[in-house]
Write an enzyme that holds these catalytic residues in place. Structure first.
Site, PDB file in Angstrom:
ATOM      1  N   GLU A  92       0.592  -1.265  -0.010  1.00 40.53           N
ATOM      2  CA  GLU A  92      -0.095   0.002  -0.125  1.00 40.53           C
ATOM      3  C   GLU A  92       0.877   1.245   0.055  1.00 40.53           C
ATOM      4  O   GLU A  92       1.975   1.046   0.705  1.00 40.53           O
ATOM      5  CB  GLU A  92      -0.963   0.060   1.229  1.00 40.53           C
ATOM      6  N   CYS A 105       3.060   8.137   1.687  1.00 39.44           N
ATOM      7  CA  CYS A 105       3.706   7.220   2.410  1.00 39.44           C
ATOM      8  C   CYS A 105       4.158   5.877   1.514  1.00 39.44           C
ATOM      9  O   CYS A 105       3.220   5.544   1.030  1.00 39.44           O
ATOM     10  CB  CYS A 105       2.685   7.007   3.708  1.00 39.44           C
ATOM     11  N   CYS A 112       7.508  -8.001   6.243  1.00 38.30           N
ATOM     12  CA  CYS A 112       8.701  -7.306   6.953  1.00 38.30           C
ATOM     13  C   CYS A 112       9.120  -8.402   7.917  1.00 38.30           C
ATOM     14  O   CYS A 112       8.617  -9.309   8.538  1.00 38.30           O
ATOM     15  CB  CYS A 112       8.413  -6.222   7.991  1.00 38.30           C
ATOM     16  N   CYS A 116       8.048  -6.383  14.651  1.00 44.15           N
ATOM     17  CA  CYS A 116       7.710  -5.963  15.716  1.00 44.15           C
ATOM     18  C   CYS A 116       6.290  -6.208  16.350  1.00 44.15           C
ATOM     19  O   CYS A 116       5.518  -6.510  15.449  1.00 44.15           O
ATOM     20  CB  CYS A 116       7.714  -4.377  15.593  1.00 44.15           C
ATOM     21  N   CYS A 119       3.195  -4.271  15.026  1.00 37.87           N
ATOM     22  CA  CYS A 119       2.978  -3.819  13.793  1.00 37.87           C
ATOM     23  C   CYS A 119       2.469  -5.048  12.944  1.00 37.87           C
ATOM     24  O   CYS A 119       2.518  -6.244  12.978  1.00 37.87           O
ATOM     25  CB  CYS A 119       4.282  -3.814  13.176  1.00 37.87           C
ATOM     26  N   SER A 220      12.332   4.378  14.687  1.00 35.38           N
ATOM     27  CA  SER A 220      11.413   3.925  15.466  1.00 35.38           C
ATOM     28  C   SER A 220      11.816   3.457  16.889  1.00 35.38           C
ATOM     29  O   SER A 220      12.142   2.406  16.790  1.00 35.38           O
ATOM     30  CB  SER A 220      10.524   2.813  14.807  1.00 35.38           C
ATOM     31  N   CYS A 341      -0.713   5.630   8.147  1.00 37.61           N
ATOM     32  CA  CYS A 341       0.836   5.290   7.761  1.00 37.61           C
ATOM     33  C   CYS A 341       1.405   4.383   9.015  1.00 37.61           C
ATOM     34  O   CYS A 341       1.187   4.614  10.091  1.00 37.61           O
ATOM     35  CB  CYS A 341       1.363   6.545   7.920  1.00 37.61           C
TER      36      CYS A 341
HETATM   37  N1  SAH Z   1      10.035  -0.327   9.164  1.00 33.27           N
HETATM   38  C1  SAH Z   1      10.192   0.999   9.329  1.00 33.27           C
HETATM   39  C2  SAH Z   1       9.062   1.689   8.516  1.00 33.27           C
HETATM   40  C3  SAH Z   1       7.847   1.379   8.450  1.00 33.27           C
HETATM   41  S1  SAH Z   1       6.928   1.319   9.858  1.00 33.27           S
HETATM   42  C4  SAH Z   1       9.995   1.450  10.826  1.00 33.27           C
HETATM   43  O1  SAH Z   1       9.634   0.468  11.525  1.00 33.27           O
HETATM   44  O2  SAH Z   1      10.353   2.576  11.229  1.00 33.27           O
HETATM   45  C5  SAH Z   1       6.183   2.980  10.091  1.00 33.27           C
HETATM   46  C6  SAH Z   1       5.976   3.535  11.518  1.00 33.27           C
HETATM   47  O3  SAH Z   1       4.866   2.773  11.772  1.00 33.27           O
HETATM   48  C7  SAH Z   1       6.962   3.177  12.466  1.00 33.27           C
HETATM   49  O4  SAH Z   1       7.298   4.018  13.283  1.00 33.27           O
HETATM   50  C8  SAH Z   1       6.139   1.786  13.028  1.00 33.27           C
HETATM   51  O5  SAH Z   1       6.641   1.702  14.371  1.00 33.27           O
HETATM   52  C9  SAH Z   1       4.734   2.336  13.230  1.00 33.27           C
HETATM   53  N2  SAH Z   1       3.768   1.279  13.411  1.00 33.27           N
HETATM   54  C10 SAH Z   1       3.924  -0.090  12.952  1.00 33.27           C
HETATM   55  N3  SAH Z   1       2.709  -0.643  13.255  1.00 33.27           N
HETATM   56  C11 SAH Z   1       2.012   0.356  13.996  1.00 33.27           C
HETATM   57  C12 SAH Z   1       0.913   0.333  14.599  1.00 33.27           C
HETATM   58  N4  SAH Z   1       0.020  -1.071  14.660  1.00 33.27           N
HETATM   59  N5  SAH Z   1       0.362   1.304  15.157  1.00 33.27           N
HETATM   60  C13 SAH Z   1       0.886   2.454  15.163  1.00 33.27           C
HETATM   61  N6  SAH Z   1       2.127   2.800  14.467  1.00 33.27           N
HETATM   62  C14 SAH Z   1       2.561   1.390  14.033  1.00 33.27           C
HETATM   63 FE1  SF4 Z   2       8.793  -3.912  10.012  1.00 32.22          FE
HETATM   64 FE2  SF4 Z   2       8.661  -3.263  12.626  1.00 32.22          FE
HETATM   65 FE3  SF4 Z   2       8.812  -1.357  10.926  1.00 32.22          FE
HETATM   66 FE4  SF4 Z   2       6.595  -3.258  11.213  1.00 32.22          FE
HETATM   67  S1  SF4 Z   2       7.306  -1.579  12.485  1.00 32.22           S
HETATM   68  S2  SF4 Z   2       7.442  -2.454   9.221  1.00 32.22           S
HETATM   69  S3  SF4 Z   2       7.690  -5.118  11.673  1.00 32.22           S
HETATM   70  S4  SF4 Z   2      10.120  -2.657  11.375  1.00 32.22           S
END
Ligand code: SAH
Ligand code: SF4
Length: 379
Positions: A92, A105, A112, A116, A119, A220, A341
């Site tokens: 997306e 975005c 991934c 996390c 996520c 993050s 996002c």
């Molecule tokens: N992988 C990278 C970029 C993609 S995630 C990263 O982790 O930074 C982009 C942002 O969305 C990150 O800060 C991530 O922690 C946040 N994110 C992921 N899942 C989320 C959720 N369920 N609710 C709120 N933020 C979330």
């Molecule tokens: Fe990957 Fe973590 Fe970013 Fe989600 S928040 S996209 S699992 S690095």
């Protein structure tokens, strides 16, 4: 012979490709402009290219767009595209219009591997890296579709954030040419300050990005200590917080901005107490010039986690602001998690659910800054 996708190249790459066809560099520049500035993918329409070159290109190259599975427009103008990347995978991209900017975005991987806990992309596991062409195709499609819709020749997207699906720094070799095409004056001409790579903390790649293509960096963080971060962001076991913060400091020597943005997903009862905020202050104060972006958690069933209340988020922000940190809160409205996002394409591997989603009307999502301006503290 499979056709070469010209979206896979930054300008240097395209020049090398054109040289291989016996063409001079300025031809590559013309071609690059047709593709990225004008959104043209049909070589026949590239009227200032010699007929012989157009014929050569038509024989062996394509500008490969991504098939659009769906497009959702919400009431406040946020637009979400779901693209098919084959093999049952979809990714997306989300366009977020604001008064003074238009932000896209962008996704970097299908799935991934960082996994996390909070996520939904991480919960899906890793499918594959996107190619440079697939990363750029998101911007190429969004920018030119929006221009056509708004009937303008002006640029619509002023900012790109690599905050969609995937960990961009675990797809480094595809990411860097894509970033270069975004920055190139013959491409999208975006300012380095307005292209942001968001990472969960791949320390060696932060160092490489600093040398290869410094753009704005968001990290993050999500936790003020290693014990908690090990649990939330498993990559922390490999690159603990102190190493990450050192990499952030080094990055700032070359970065286009003089701060790092720390993203912090607010999880009820997990990382959101005042004591966590104070611990964060102790961690970063005097060590890394930074701003905090608090993200209310977008819940999904398998996570077993809950979103912090608005009051808790505000109280947490107040502690950081009182400590001199510029702090913003990203607001998602209602329970619309689909266009937010960082919560992208969580359900895309399952086509049945994609189809269900198509029949559902998205509710508006708004991204606003409710606390903290540069006047609140350091900038
Ligand atoms: N992988 C990278 C970029 C993609 S995630 C990263 O982790 O930074 C982009 C942002 O969305 C990150 O800060 C991530 O922690 C946040 N994110 C992921 N899942 C989320 C959720 N369920 N609710 C709120 N933020 C979330
Ligand atoms: Fe990957 Fe973590 Fe970013 Fe989600 S928040 S996209 S699992 S690095």
């Amino acid at each position: 012979m499979t056709a070469v996708n010209l979206l896979d190249f930054d300008l240097d790459g395209l020049a090398a490709y054109c040289e291989g066809l016996g063409e001079k560099r300025f031809r590559a520049t013309q071609l690059f402009r047709w593709i990225h500035q004008r959104g043209v993918g049909d070589f026949e329409l590239m009227s200032d290219l010699a007929k012989s070159l157009r014929a050569k290109l038509a024989d062996r190259a394509v500008v490969q767009a991504l098939p659009v599975i769906s497009e959702h427009v919400s009431a406040d103008g946020t637009i979400k595209w779901l693209f098919d990347v084959g093999g049952g995978n979809a990714i997306e991209s989300v366009f977020i219009p604001e008064d003074d900017r238009g932000t896209l975005c962008v996704s970097s991987q299908a799935g991934c591997a960082v996994a996390c806990r909070f996520c939904s992309t991480g919960h899906q596991g890793f499918s594959r890296n996107l190619t440079t062409g697939e990363i750029l195709a998101q911007l190429w499609h969004a920018e030119h579709a929006l221009r056509r819709r708004m009937d303008t020749a002006e640029r619509v997207i002023s900012n790109v954030v690599m905050m969609g699906m995937g960990e961009p720094l675990q797809n480094y070799s595809a990411l860097v040419p894509a970033l270069r095409a975004m920055l190139d004056d013959n491409g999208y001409g975006l300012s380095r300050r307005r292209v942001t790579v968001s990472t969960s903390g791949v320390v060696p790649m932060i160092d490489r990005l600093r040398g290869d293509c410094p753009v704005a960096l968001a990290v993050s963080l999500h936790a003020p200590n290693d014990a908690l971060r090990d649990d939330l962001v498993p990559l922390n076991r490999k690159y603990p917080i102190s190493e990450l913060l050192d990499a952030c400091s080094r990055y700032l020597e070359a970065a286009p901005r003089d701060f790092i943005t720390f993203e912090y997903c607010m999880l009820d009862g997990v990382n959101d107490t005042d004591e966590h905020a104070r611990e964060l202050l102790r961690l970063v104060q005097g060590r890394v010039p930074c701003k905090f972006n608090l993200i209310p958690f977008n819940p999904f069933p398998q996570s077993g986690l809950k979103r912090s209340s608005n009051e808790r988020v505000q109280a947490f922000a107040r502690v950081l602001i009182a400590g001199g940190l510029v702090t913003t809160v990203r607001k998602t409205r209602g329970d619309d998690i689909d266009a937010a996002c960082g919560q992208l394409a969580g359900e895309v591997q399952d086509r049945t659910r994609v189809l269900q989603k198509l029949g559902r009307r998205p509710k508006p999502v708004r991204v606003t800054t409710v606390a903290g301006t540069p006047a609140d503290g350091q900038s």
